[in-house]
Motif scaffolding. Structure first.
Motif, PDB file in Angstrom:
ATOM      1  N   GLU A 178       0.809  -1.225   0.000  1.00  0.00           N
ATOM      2  CA  GLU A 178       0.000   0.000   0.000  1.00  0.00           C
ATOM      3  C   GLU A 178       0.842   1.275   0.000  1.00  0.00           C
ATOM      4  OE1 GLU A 178      -3.284   2.382   2.709  1.00  0.00           O
ATOM      5  OE2 GLU A 178      -2.503   0.461   3.376  1.00  0.00           O
TER       6      GLU A 178
ATOM      7  N   LYS B 249       2.975   1.429  -3.455  1.00  0.00           N
ATOM      8  CA  LYS B 249       2.383   0.783  -4.629  1.00  0.00           C
ATOM      9  C   LYS B 249       2.761   1.468  -5.943  1.00  0.00           C
ATOM     10  CE  LYS B 249      -2.138   3.041  -4.050  1.00  0.00           C
ATOM     11  NZ  LYS B 249      -3.577   2.766  -3.830  1.00  0.00           N
TER      12      LYS B 249
ATOM     13  N   ASP C 221      -4.588  -3.618  -2.465  1.00  0.00           N
ATOM     14  CA  ASP C 221      -3.655  -2.510  -2.635  1.00  0.00           C
ATOM     15  C   ASP C 221      -3.577  -2.027  -4.075  1.00  0.00           C
ATOM     16  OD1 ASP C 221      -3.068  -2.699   0.054  1.00  0.00           O
ATOM     17  OD2 ASP C 221      -1.315  -3.983  -0.247  1.00  0.00           O
TER      18      ASP C 221
END
Length: 709
Positions: free
Chosen positions: A452, A455, A494
């Motif tokens: 996350e 990313k 994510d």
């Protein structure tokens, strides 16, 4: 250095520097006993307030409250006289400690303090002429008290009174003179008491120290050096920390000069194997890093070296190493630029965290133990929710592994994705090539945690990284397969916001890898089967997983889930905590397939209708069994509602009507329970169960439409 007490006013200095010598007797006549309670009776009342018997304690509280409302001055006098006693028995010490606490509460009520307002206690009035005598009495009691635990309580009461003195624009010169006498304390015990008082004043009456903060810091700093006992140095560290974090003013530069002494105290405690003291020093430094990070920025190099030495030292307790790691994370969050400019620190710390992720034991019963939280979203929320829980760990491990996982997530957010990926990416890729299963698992976990916050930098590499993670679902060790399944589920969240979604791009890789964990080959690893079913809940999100992507894999997935629910996936019965997630996974697959689930409808409906009629155990049943049975019933309600909603009224109309007939009495019982005292007894179990039923009824009502009436 001398303290500035020029604002002291004309109040008589009856205590002066007597603080570390003999108590004053000037307040004795004012606080002479008298009134409704005799000495022994009041002592019994104080002890009754701590009784384990509810009736005795409530009666004592009622009696004390009556006296406070009728004659508060008399109660204060009794408390004062109790503080002046010097008995050494356990009861005498308890009475003095209780008297100090009650006196602080009484003062708070007389000042209309926040604590009193929160408790809803009525205010009381004390005579104005009592305050000067209280000042003298409290300082005398504090100075002559032989028990440190009582002395700290008295110091807290002094701080409460001092705060109100400053608020009212008055002065207390004797208090500041007592603090200025710290360097002349006759022994370590008296010096520790004085430093404790400084700490309490900084926490609860910071305004009374603001004009003298720098002078006090220099006084406190004299106690930090090695010639002093460890307890005295720790008290100095705490006092200095309280001043720097609580007292307003530009005195940060003075603390920077004390930092070598603080680090010397930490080093001395570690060398003497006094890790309790070392932990207290680390906690103090962490508090400063959180609230006043600017104070420590100039020392980033030396602090980082010291903390890394502690974190790496395997001979230390894990709690000590974790506290040093916590300081590093907190410092990085408050001084990210300084840490990035210190390039070697990131390169030293991040690989160390990945090494810590390898510190797991290969427990024999791991495969059959249910996980308290597997990191998936609450299935009772919106269908196909793509929210993962805030838990950073893939599974509950030892403390050092957990701390490393949390630290990796925090550092990736505060130091910036570019810097973290520059250092971490080669490391976790190298871990994924090692033969050791612990290293493989650590590499997968790190990739999952960085997904996350990093990313944007990892997404271009997904075409290579995701198949690499999926290939670890074939690894011979179940802990590696567990980490891989969890990582795949996290990746769908994510990286699932962009079009095409990750399911559309890699569905042919993700679904077979996860589905394989539900097979008979993993019958002896129900923990992994539970995770795989929970992962499907997130992967099969209608918002991210088009039916065309799921259709080729739906038959295999639903067959495996059916076998688990019917105990046909191994020689033993499927654990109930595995079935929880399997049932919801069926509902999420149905929600994703929509009307196409009609082909599988008759396979699952009989079992779900049977579970809807399930009666949770009562009477002498174990609490965990009650919880699991309630949860199984709630999950069945949820899944049945999702399935009926997916296939529509023409297919599920009659079954939906039958289900509402079953749930209708439960709604009545729910209403009665909510209106009675039974709601308090059921607690969270009933609330969670009720939410499943209500959500299911809403969905079934939507399916029936006008026939809902």
């Amino acid at each position: 250095p001398s303290l500035d007490i020029s604002f002291a006013g004309d109040l008589s200095s009856r205590v002066a520097l007597r603080t570390f010598t003999q108590p004053s007797t000037c307040a004795g006549s004012y606080f002479a006993r008298g009134g409704a309670m005799a000495s022994e009776a009041f002592s019994r009342l104080l002890l009754a307030l701590l009784s384990n018997r509810n009736d005795e304690r409530r009666q004592a509280e009622h009696t004390l409250e009556q006296h406070l409302r009728s004659d508060p001055a008399m109660v204060v006098k009794e408390l004062a006289q109790t503080l002046r006693q010097r008995g050494h028995s356990a009861e005498a010490i308890t009475c003095r400690m209780q008297a100090a606490v009650l006196l602080r509460i009484v003062l708070d009520r007389s000042f209309g303090g926040l604590t009193a307002r929160i408790r809803g206690a009525p205010s009381i009035q004390l005579p104005a002429e009592m305050r000067p005598h209280l000042k003298v009495l409290l300082l005398d009691s504090w100075a002559s008290e032989p028990e440190r635990v009582v002395q700290r309580k008295v110091a807290h009461t002094i701080a409460k009174l001092a705060n109100q003195v400053v608020t009212d624009g008055e002065s207390w010169p004797e208090l500041l003179q007592a603090l200025s006498a710290l360097p002349s304390a006759p022994g370590p015990a008296e010096a520790v008491a004085g430093l404790d008082l400084v700490e309490r004043l900084a926490e609860f009456a910071p305004d009374c120290l603001s004009a003298n903060a720098e002078a006090l810091l220099e006084i406190v700093g004299n106690f930090l050096w090695p010639q002093n006992p460890g307890g005295l140095r720790l008290a100095a560290v705490k006092a200095a920390t309280a001043i720097i974090t609580e007292v307003e003013g530009g005195h940060e530069g003075v603390y920077a000069k004390l930092l070598p002494g603080v680090m010397c105290s930490l080093e001395g405690a570690l060398n003497q194997e006094d890790e309790a003291t070392a932990n207290d020093v680390l906690e103090a430094l962490t508090k400063i890093a959180h609230e006043k990070p600017k104070v420590l920025r100039e020392a980033v190099e030396s602090l980082s070296h010291a903390m890394l030495l502690i974190v790496r030292r395997e001979a230390l307790e894990e709690s000590t190493r974790i506290l040093a790691l916590e300081f590093m994370c907190t410092f990085c969050e408050g001084s990210a630029l300084a840490v990035r400019n210190c390039g070697w620190l990131t390169e030293a710390l991040l690989p160390l965290l990945l090494d810590f992720l390898c510190s797991v034991d290969d427990e024999d019963d791991w495969a059959t133990q249910p996980e308290q939280s597997i990191g998936m979203a609450s299935e009772s929320e919106a269908v196909g929710s793509s929210q993962l829980s805030s838990m950073q760990n893939v599974e509950a491990e030892d403390e050092l592994c957990d701390a490393a996982a949390l630290a990796l997530d925090r550092l990736s957010r505060c130091l910036g994705a570019k810097e973290v990926i520059r250092v971490a990416k080669p490391v976790f890729e190298e871990f994924l090539q090692r033969d050791c299963w612990r290293s493989r698992r650590a590499g997968i976990i790190s990739l999952s945690l960085l997904g996350e916050p990093c990313k944007e930098h990892l997404e271009p590499c997904l075409y290579r990284l995701l198949p690499l993670v999926a290939s670890h679902c074939e690894h011979p060790h179940p802990r590696v397969r567990y980490a891989a399944v969890h990582a795949l589920a996290r990746m769908t969240v994510d990286y699932g916001s962009k079009t095409p979604t990750i399911q559309e791009r890699f569905g042919d890789v993700i679904f077979p890898a996860v589905a394989k964990q539900l097979t008979l080959a993993n019958a002896e690893v129900p923990r992994l089967q539970s995770l795989a079913a929970a992962a499907l809940i997130n992967i099969c999100s209608p918002r991210q997983c088009p039916v065309d992507v799921l259709r080729p894999h739906a038959q295999e997935i639903l067959e495996l889930l059916w076998c688990l629910l019917h105990d046909q996936c191994g020689p033993v019965e499927t654990p109930i905590w595995v079935k929880h997630h399997c049932i919801t996974a069926v509902g999420c697959v149905a929600s994703c397939l929509g009307s196409e689930f009609e082909h599988f409808y008759n396979c699952f409906t009989p079992l779900l209708k049977e579970l809807l009629q399930l009666s949770p155990p009562v009477g002498g049943a174990r609490m965990d069994r009650v919880f699991h049975m309630q949860l199984l019933h709630g999950k069945a309600c949820e899944a049945f509602g999702l399935i009926c909603e997916a296939v529509g009224r023409n297919v599920a109309g009659q079954d939906a009507d039958d289900a509402l007939t079953i749930l209708h009495p439960m709604l009545h019982r729910m209403r009665r329970r909510m209106m009675s005292a039974e709601a308090e007894q059921g607690g969270l179990f009933d609330e969670q169960h009720d939410s499943y039923i209500l959500t299911s009824v809403a969905r079934l009502g939507k399916v029936l439409g006008s026939d809902f009436n």
